[in-house]
Design an enzyme around this catalytic site. Structure first.
Site, PDB file in Angstrom:
ATOM      1  N   VAL A 132      27.271  -1.972 -23.827  1.00 40.29           N
ATOM      2  CA  VAL A 132      28.049  -1.156 -23.244  1.00 40.29           C
ATOM      3  C   VAL A 132      26.323  -0.574 -22.302  1.00 40.29           C
ATOM      4  O   VAL A 132      26.919  -0.307 -21.479  1.00 40.29           O
ATOM      5  CB  VAL A 132      27.741   0.075 -24.656  1.00 40.29           C
ATOM      6  CG1 VAL A 132      28.274   1.753 -24.040  1.00 40.29           C
ATOM      7  CG2 VAL A 132      28.724  -0.113 -25.486  1.00 40.29           C
TER       8      VAL A 132
ATOM      9  N   ILE B 217      39.704   4.964 -23.614  1.00 40.89           N
ATOM     10  CA  ILE B 217      40.672   5.801 -23.316  1.00 40.89           C
ATOM     11  C   ILE B 217      40.171   7.592 -22.821  1.00 40.89           C
ATOM     12  O   ILE B 217      39.786   7.796 -24.043  1.00 40.89           O
ATOM     13  CB  ILE B 217      41.525   5.728 -24.167  1.00 40.89           C
ATOM     14  CG1 ILE B 217      42.037   4.247 -24.940  1.00 40.89           C
ATOM     15  CG2 ILE B 217      42.889   6.432 -24.906  1.00 40.89           C
ATOM     16  CD1 ILE B 217      42.969   3.807 -25.899  1.00 40.89           C
TER      17      ILE B 217
ATOM     18  N   LYS C   6      35.350   8.155 -36.527  1.00 39.29           N
ATOM     19  CA  LYS C   6      36.560   8.694 -34.973  1.00 39.29           C
ATOM     20  C   LYS C   6      36.924  10.116 -35.767  1.00 39.29           C
ATOM     21  O   LYS C   6      37.123  11.020 -35.219  1.00 39.29           O
ATOM     22  CB  LYS C   6      36.913   7.805 -34.568  1.00 39.29           C
ATOM     23  CG  LYS C   6      35.977   6.871 -34.135  1.00 39.29           C
ATOM     24  CD  LYS C   6      36.226   5.402 -34.073  1.00 39.29           C
ATOM     25  CE  LYS C   6      35.661   4.357 -33.332  1.00 39.29           C
ATOM     26  NZ  LYS C   6      36.201   3.086 -33.490  1.00 39.29           N
TER      27      LYS C   6
ATOM     28  N   GLY D 171      37.130   3.652 -27.003  1.00 42.64           N
ATOM     29  CA  GLY D 171      36.455   2.905 -25.843  1.00 42.64           C
ATOM     30  C   GLY D 171      36.919   4.281 -24.744  1.00 42.64           C
ATOM     31  O   GLY D 171      36.271   5.009 -24.634  1.00 42.64           O
TER      32      GLY D 171
ATOM     33  N   GLY E  49      34.555  -2.634 -26.445  1.00 42.92           N
ATOM     34  CA  GLY E  49      34.364  -3.911 -25.362  1.00 42.92           C
ATOM     35  C   GLY E  49      33.198  -2.549 -24.207  1.00 42.92           C
ATOM     36  O   GLY E  49      33.493  -1.763 -24.256  1.00 42.92           O
TER      37      GLY E  49
END
Lengths: 438, 438
Positions: free
Chosen positions: B13, B133, B202, B131, B302
């Site tokens: 990241v 979104i 989350k 991620g 990702g």
């Protein structure tokens, strides 16, 4: 602190907005600082499902946009005028503006945002596209790190409702439109929806936000769904597609700054995320680097969703006023605006001609003389670099052999030229349908 | 103006973040004002796909969070410590924080947001859930007018990848997990993903944002997917469902303030918008009043998507610094924070016990003695107010008759009590599986 709102219009969205503002429980606490100061209506005497203090009602809309007590003007009267003039006057008087008016923003966004930038006020418009679906603010704030490449939306609920029913019931456009009108899903004059004009307004707004430049509305290529027949929907189904009215904005290529901005019925592969967006639901799919694909989905219209967006915009402005909008930083004596939230593009985007579009096509032909016709079609297409993915002699209709063609990605100009030649062939009775394929 | 970033961590990241910051072309112009000032790494000598000026690299992470030149600290080292201590020290030194660390925020959010509120700095965490979104910022800003009722997410890519492959291939969990590990879609130690712990972190974060109160992580009911077998997936398919690991937070009822917060594999009707979210894609469905349902969909992990979220958070802080964060309004000498963007809940949410959950269930039994067993099952369930939607004697397995039951909405406590009695029946060989149904 109390932030005073002047509401222009008390139709469906106006009433939805008042309902939220009058019921702040279990919503964001900042709502308690927002006060409805004035409400502009056409008639004082109309009976309404909500109660607004009589002394806040007025038919003098101009008095609202010039009222020195008002911080935020909410424009939900719709239409071009007097909406445009009222917004401009509100801005001139230093008021922030929240609007649900896609038609006015798509046409006068240039003028309105320039005035807002000069006055140091915000014009927020989450409700203008996709009803309550958060897409405007995510484009401005959450996706701002990306180089966006493509925005594809199902952003007109009426046409999506009609196409979904045509698909499920196998019915004809005219019958289902009539039924949708009876049920209130389509207007008495359905032109703006059915002919794609509403979607064109919205994609022009999304394109401007996504690609950082203004869009001239006449540059948006716009085809509606009147010519989508039950036959096309049935063939699309057999080929693995559904037909959706898509609004598309994308960079034409890696090497130019030109954009494609267009609205047209499109064959969408059933496996595509947009294929299962049905009925009055809307969805906006955005592709960017490095985020890849993201999609936003929800109800694209209606009092509740639209009012959700309007009130969220009001609260976003109230939040900036809370922390002292413009008190610390000014330019020429005007408040400095948040560079992500403000819209102030200086240039117009160049739009690529439709002839240069590269896309797949679906076409249906009625032919008089079956033996040899596929060869003639293939030759005409091949002469113009149109390569075919499939050619199917699908059956007989009205005494003609019906041939359905799907191309590979081809240049639209080449396809159209080939089509003109094909149309002139004695063996071709009719080019019954031409649609683009996603 | 130049805003100086101190980056903690240069893993996947971190590298993605640097790649965006070093390539501002065609992204938001504000990016040009963001400068990477220091980068904290474990080893100075490691070869990397990106180039960072040598004098900005340091192994002394503490020197970054205390550096008076740095405005924004970006924490992408992950894990609990030293991430927590470094974020707290950065806050103490008046730095804004951007983090992708769901584990630390889910556990120490209380401490971190309290410190941030006291110091007048922002802690933004878009990258922590879903991620790239956009969901954290939309929850804070775009949906703030709503009374939210339900948040349901597919928010763990690894489990969704495994379940999708099990569904498409009919394979067994262990085989597909092993393959996913080989392909890099699952970690060598897959516990956090497979057992639902990552999704629990989350959903705790999403619940806190959606319902305006803190969540104690041990209160989150958490079941993973280890016990989801190919048999269950095949039966679900026959019954019209797919199995997804859902993370759910919702108001337990209209009349209490209690929430349900839970993670478990769930039978999802094929027509539900979440049913077609496959592979490593994530989606979060939110229901509120008056917006109805909205859904956000995209890649949940990702380098690219996560870095998109990290850099968007950086730009959001840069925008607030541009307009003079804290210069106009202060409280006790500390900058006043935007009430929508800041997180500062004062109380913990009450979580309803799982026994009080009202849901549908799917259960599979292996029975020794077919004649009469359906009657006995029905009686046991009936005695505890568990009404059945369907009971199917599905076939024989390992010499036992296999019976699949789907209930109507029932109280979980009642269902469990009935299940204990059923388990004790001599005719029941095994309760092979129990899953909830959406």
């Amino acid at each position: 602190m109390a932030f005073k709102v002047g509401l222009l219009g008390l139709g469906t969205v106006g009433v939805g907005t008042v309902e939220i503002l009058q019921n702040p429980a279990q919503r964001h606490p900042l709502l308690q600082d927002v006060v409805i100061h004035k409400v502009g209506v056409r008639s004082l005497d109309k009976s309404r499902s909500i109660t607004v203090p009589t002394d806040s009602l007025t038919t003098d809309l101009e008095s609202i946009v010039t009222d020195p007590d008002i911080d935020i003007v909410v424009e939900v009267i719709g239409g071009l005028e007097p909406a445009r003039s009222l917004m401009l006057k509100a801005i001139e008087h230093g008021k922030h503006v929240v609007t649900a008016n896609k038609a006015a923003i798509a046409r006068f966004g240039d003028e309105i945002f320039t005035a807002a930038a000069e006055a140091g006020v915000y014009v927020l418009l989450e409700a203008a596209v996709g009803g309550g679906i958060p897409v405007i603010e995510p484009l401005k704030q959450s996706l701002c790190a990306n180089r966006l490449n493509t925005v594809i939306g199902i952003i007109n609920g009426t046409t999506n409702y009609i196409l979904t029913r045509m698909q499920l019931e196998g019915g004809d456009f005219a019958d289902i439109l009539a039924d949708a009108q009876t049920l209130g899903y389509a207007e008495a004059d359905p032109t703006a929806d059915i002919d794609g004009l509403d979607a064109a307004d919205k994609i022009a707004i999304l394109a401007a936000l996504s690609f950082g430049g203004r869009i001239k509305l006449p540059d948006v290529h716009c085809e509606g769904i009147r010519h989508v027949s039950a036959v096309e929907i049935a063939y699309a189904e057999k080929l693995g597609f559904v037909i959706k009215l898509l609004a598309i904005a994308r960079r034409a290529s890696e090497t130019t700054d030109q954009l494609e901005v267009r609205v047209h019925p499109t064959l969408v592969p059933k496996s595509h995320p947009l294929a299962s967006v049905n009925d009055v639901y809307n969805a906006i799919l955005i592709e960017g680097d490095p985020i890849g694909q993201v999609m936003f989905f929800g109800r694209g219209a209606g009092a509740g969703p639209t009012a959700s967006a309007v009130v969220s915009d009001i609260l976003n402005i109230a939040a900036l006023l809370t922390i002292g909008h413009g008190e610390a930083k000014q330019v020429d004596g005007k408040p400095l605006l948040d560079p992500l939230l403000a819209c102030s593009h200086q240039h117009y985007c160049a739009i690529a001609p439709m002839a240069d579009l590269v896309t797949r096509f679906y076409a249906r032909f009625l032919t008089k003389d079956y033996p040899g016709v596929i060869g003639k079609l293939g030759t005409c297409f091949g002469d113009h670099d149109v390569s075919l993915e499939s050619v199917v002699q699908a059956g007989m209709r009205d005494g003609f052999a019906e041939i359905v063609v799907v191309t590979h990605d081809v240049r639209e100009g080449n396809f159209r030229t080939a089509l003109e030649e094909i149309q002139a062939l004695p063996t071709i009775a009719t080019v019954a349908s031409v649609l683009r394929v996603l």
